[in-house]
Design an enzyme around this catalytic site. Structure first.
Site, mmCIF file in Angstrom:
data_model
loop_
_atom_site.group_PDB
_atom_site.id
_atom_site.type_symbol
_atom_site.label_atom_id
_atom_site.label_comp_id
_atom_site.label_asym_id
_atom_site.label_seq_id
_atom_site.Cartn_x
_atom_site.Cartn_y
_atom_site.Cartn_z
ATOM 1 N N ASP A 199 -21.742 34.742 47.006
ATOM 2 C CA ASP A 199 -22.008 33.884 48.167
ATOM 3 C C ASP A 199 -22.465 34.782 49.314
ATOM 4 O OD1 ASP A 199 -21.802 31.700 50.171
ATOM 5 O OD2 ASP A 199 -20.691 30.681 48.592
ATOM 6 N N HIS A 232 -25.848 35.563 48.930
ATOM 7 C CA HIS A 232 -26.644 34.599 49.682
ATOM 8 C C HIS A 232 -27.073 35.147 51.034
ATOM 9 C CE1 HIS A 232 -24.704 31.023 47.275
ATOM 10 N NE2 HIS A 232 -25.353 31.894 46.511
#
Length: 416
Positions: free
Chosen positions: A240, A263
């Site tokens: 993430d 991310h």
């Protein structure tokens, strides 16, 4: 004087009154602290509390949580500088709460590996290692926190359920002030690796955070409701966001981060809950973002509650095969038609260079009710390095509901 320079001067002055540094001298660690006049090497002369002296056992399948807590209570109330030592070896624990206030600065020196239990029912409060209500904490030692997340990721349904309950955070700092985290490794967290919440003047330096690229919600470092947080010189690769900056974050500095997989570095998501506070004065500088789905991102929920995100500087960033290098997404996480009420303003992207694996390298999708204002792009130099698409040979930019100024070298070209 430019806004950027004014902000930097202000940040330096604020940090000058609460300086935290981590110095490695040979094979010994020393911790130099200056918290508003309380200064000294807390490692020198500190009373040592070894967890094995309080019954903790390495390399056995036993829960050492209570032994860790017992050691902490003795150190915290010892009446002077103290050091809790977790020596070489592997120590298994369920949830551990290191709670203050303490009489003086406490160093937690992790030399070995602390391994989380894998039974999810052990974590009713959603935390594994919790530091709470402490002024003057040092977490260091070169050791590792292993969240054993692979045993739990299958229970994460957040990709399908926006109201999901996150799995346990590995290391949380709640109401922790004037503190330092350095030379620590975190691997395979069940959810967030580190969470900084309701804290002031926290420096995180030289940490290594690792989880597989497909591990869900394993943000490297998450910040919310905190002021004066400095993250620097660290390697973060997760499933993430490498760093996520949530609501109520102010005066946050992120520099010299190597990010990927993951991310990217994100502000948000913002606006989901009515009690959220503004985000302001955020700088991200001298970072390398590699093989991530996003690079630099601001994300807010549609149909959101009203708040502001402003005074944001992204500068001197290298992108290496990033899918969405620059993105503002005000329809994050939902298909609701109502626009976001998060006002985004005074955002600066400067000297961003490298490669994009998608043709739209800059995507600004702002709110139709509170458009983005004061967005600036200066010297953007990105090139395409993705699958061959003959119909779209060049990079492009899209800007929706955004007031943008472009300066200097621009590739992709400015939005029309």
């Amino acid at each position: 004087m430019a806004i950027r320079e004014k902000f930097l001067i202000k940040a330096v002055l604020l940090l000058g009154f609460a300086l935290v540094s981590c110095v490695v001298q040979g094979e010994e660690h020393s911790y130099s602290l200056d918290f508003g006049g309380r200064r000294g090497l807390v490692d020198t002369g500190a009373k040592v509390f070894d967890v094995t002296k309080f019954g903790a056992k390495a390399h056995v399948k036993t829960d050492n949580a209570q032994k860790f807590i017992k050691t902490w209570v003795k150190a915290c109330g010892s009446g002077g500088p103290a050091k809790v030592v977790i020596p070489a070896g592997t120590f298994q624990t369920g949830p551990v709460i290191f709670e203050g206030p303490c009489n003086d600065t406490v160093v937690v020196e992790v030399q070995g590996t602390v391994k989380a239990s894998t039974e999810i029912s052990d974590y009713p409060e959603g935390d594994w290692i919790l530091f709470e209500k402490i002024d003057g904490l040092v977490l260091t030692g070169g050791g590792t926190f292993d969240g054993q997340g692979a045993s739990a990721w299958k229970y994460n349904d957040c990709r399908l359920n926006p109201d999901c309950q996150l799995l346990p955070t590995s290391i949380k700092f709640n109401h922790v002030n004037n503190s330092l985290v350095c030379w620590i490794n975190s691997i395979n967290s069940k959810a967030f690796h580190m969470d900084v919440l309701f804290s002031n003047n926290v420096t995180i330096h030289n940490v290594n955070i690792t989880a597989p690229g497909d591990s869900p919600n394993t943000d490297g470092i998450h910040i919310s409701s905190s002021n004066l947080v400095n993250i620097s010189t660290s390697n973060i690769g997760t499933g993430d966001d490498c760093v996520s900056i949530g609501q109520g974050s102010t005066n946050v500095s992120i520099s010299k981060i190597i990010c990927g997989p993951g991310h990217g570095i994100s502000i948000g998501s913002l606006g989901k809950s009515p009690e959220e506070k503004d985000v302001a004065r955020i700088t991200v500088t001298n970072c390398t973002i590699s093989n991530t789905t996003n690079g630099l991102r601001i994300k807010t929920w549609p149909a959101s509650h009203a708040l502001q995100a402003s005074g944001i500087f992204f500068e001197d960033i290298i992108m290496d095969k990033v899918q969405n290098p620059i993105i503002i997404d005000q329809k994050y996480g939902s298909r609701k038609p109502e626009p976001s009420l998060v006002k985004i303003s005074n955002v600066h992207f400067r000297n961003i260079r490298g490669t994009s694996t998608s043709n739209v390298a800059v995507a600004l999708q702002c709110s139709s009710v509170v458009p983005c204002e004061g967005v600036e792009f200066v010297d953007i130099n990105l090139s395409y390095n993705g699958p061959t698409l003959k119909a779209f040979p060049f990079l492009s930019s899209t800007c929706l509901n955004a007031k943008v100024k472009f300066w200097g070298k621009l590739n992709p070209p400015a939005c029309l």
